[in-house]
Design an enzyme around this catalytic site. Structure first.
Site, mmCIF file in Angstrom:
data_model
loop_
_atom_site.group_PDB
_atom_site.id
_atom_site.type_symbol
_atom_site.label_atom_id
_atom_site.label_comp_id
_atom_site.label_asym_id
_atom_site.label_seq_id
_atom_site.Cartn_x
_atom_site.Cartn_y
_atom_site.Cartn_z
ATOM 1 N N GLY A 45 0.827 -1.198 0.000
ATOM 2 C CA GLY A 45 0.000 0.000 0.000
ATOM 3 C C GLY A 45 0.858 1.243 0.000
ATOM 4 O O GLY A 45 2.044 1.195 0.335
ATOM 5 N N GLN A 50 2.893 9.899 1.488
ATOM 6 C CA GLN A 50 4.195 9.229 1.355
ATOM 7 C C GLN A 50 4.918 9.593 0.059
ATOM 8 O O GLN A 50 6.087 9.235 -0.118
ATOM 9 C CB GLN A 50 4.019 7.706 1.412
ATOM 10 C CG GLN A 50 3.670 7.186 2.789
ATOM 11 C CD GLN A 50 3.610 5.668 2.770
ATOM 12 O OE1 GLN A 50 2.631 5.099 2.332
ATOM 13 N NE2 GLN A 50 4.676 5.019 3.242
ATOM 14 N N CYS A 92 6.859 -0.656 6.260
ATOM 15 C CA CYS A 92 6.352 0.598 5.709
ATOM 16 C C CYS A 92 7.433 1.180 4.809
ATOM 17 O O CYS A 92 8.601 1.231 5.197
ATOM 18 C CB CYS A 92 6.035 1.571 6.851
ATOM 19 S SG CYS A 92 5.422 3.163 6.265
ATOM 20 N N LEU A 93 7.039 1.623 3.605
ATOM 21 C CA LEU A 93 8.028 2.157 2.660
ATOM 22 C C LEU A 93 8.720 3.410 3.202
ATOM 23 O O LEU A 93 9.820 3.742 2.772
ATOM 24 C CB LEU A 93 7.370 2.450 1.309
ATOM 25 C CG LEU A 93 6.886 1.225 0.519
ATOM 26 C CD1 LEU A 93 6.143 1.662 -0.741
ATOM 27 C CD2 LEU A 93 8.044 0.302 0.159
ATOM 28 N N HIS A 134 -3.424 0.447 8.089
ATOM 29 C CA HIS A 134 -2.101 1.075 8.019
ATOM 30 C C HIS A 134 -2.156 2.339 7.140
ATOM 31 O O HIS A 134 -1.633 3.398 7.513
ATOM 32 C CB HIS A 134 -1.102 0.053 7.457
ATOM 33 C CG HIS A 134 0.311 0.537 7.350
ATOM 34 N ND1 HIS A 134 1.338 0.023 8.107
ATOM 35 C CD2 HIS A 134 0.880 1.487 6.553
ATOM 36 C CE1 HIS A 134 2.473 0.635 7.782
ATOM 37 N NE2 HIS A 134 2.223 1.532 6.841
ATOM 38 N N GLU A 135 -2.829 2.234 5.993
ATOM 39 C CA GLU A 135 -2.865 3.371 5.061
ATOM 40 C C GLU A 135 -3.773 4.496 5.563
ATOM 41 O O GLU A 135 -3.449 5.675 5.399
ATOM 42 C CB GLU A 135 -3.291 2.915 3.662
ATOM 43 C CG GLU A 135 -2.375 1.871 3.014
ATOM 44 C CD GLU A 135 -0.897 2.208 3.074
ATOM 45 O OE1 GLU A 135 -0.538 3.387 2.989
ATOM 46 O OE2 GLU A 135 -0.090 1.261 3.223
ATOM 47 N N HIS A 138 -1.858 6.511 7.907
ATOM 48 C CA HIS A 138 -0.989 7.466 7.207
ATOM 49 C C HIS A 138 -1.763 8.738 6.869
ATOM 50 O O HIS A 138 -1.280 9.850 7.076
ATOM 51 C CB HIS A 138 -0.482 6.876 5.886
ATOM 52 C CG HIS A 138 0.799 6.103 6.000
ATOM 53 N ND1 HIS A 138 1.961 6.642 6.508
ATOM 54 C CD2 HIS A 138 1.115 4.834 5.657
ATOM 55 C CE1 HIS A 138 2.927 5.740 6.475
ATOM 56 N NE2 HIS A 138 2.432 4.614 5.965
HETATM 57 CO CO CO Z 1 3.322 2.794 5.610
#
Ligand code: CO
Length: 168
Positions: A45, A50, A92-93, A134-135, A138
């Protein structure tokens, strides 16, 4: 176009994103880039902040690696309900190399708009439910270290110590 991933502690990861009033060309281009970036980085995701955007949009791709990706776009997502509990490993990226077991709801019902302005409701569980939570975090300026369990606080600390060593 693959965009640069914003890494923690960049301040935009702490900002609440702004609901999209209308899908326009700029947002279509953003979503295209987000999908391309997510797939290139092997992410499950990716949230708009991000890649440095403040729109309340995230993309997901939970298709296994050996299958053709079928990314999904969530515009203005909101959680309608949750059930159950789980605690599975997440990455997480924006935190390359950090993996934590994060407590989440096992099942979520989420409302979102599609790129065609349709109102959609998704019932998700397990991996998909985890990715959605998770998203959405964010998009609310919350990152997964905020939800780290006490047993993994040391892992988080060591991660940042290592990162600052590498940077110096
Ligand atoms: Co993340």
């Amino acid at each position: 176009m693959v965009r640069k991933i914003v890494l923690y502690p960049n301040a935009i990861l702490r900002e609440k994103t702004i609901p999209v009033a209308q899908i326009n060309e700029e947002m279509l281009a953003l979503v295209d880039d987000m999908i391309e970036t997510m797939l290139e980085k092997d992410g499950i995701g990716l949230a708009a902040n991000q890649v440095g955007s403040r729109h309340r949009i995230f993309v997901l791709n939970t298709t296994p690696h050996d299958e053709t990706p079928s990314p999904v776009v969530f515009v203005n997502p909101a959680i309608l309900g949750t059930d159950g509990e789980m605690k599975e490993e997440e990455g997480c990226l924006s935190f390359p190399g950090l993996y934590l077991h994060i407590p989440r709801s096992r099942i979520v019902r989420v409302r979102a708009k599609s790129l065609y302005n349709e109102d959609l409701v998704y019932d998700a569980q397990e991996l998909l439910a985890r990715a959605i939570q998770h998203e959405i975090d964010h998009l609310d300026g919350v990152v997964f270290i905020d939800r780290a369990v006490p047993e993994e606080q040391t892992t988080v600390q060591e991660y940042f110590e290592q990162r600052s060593k590498e940077a110096s």
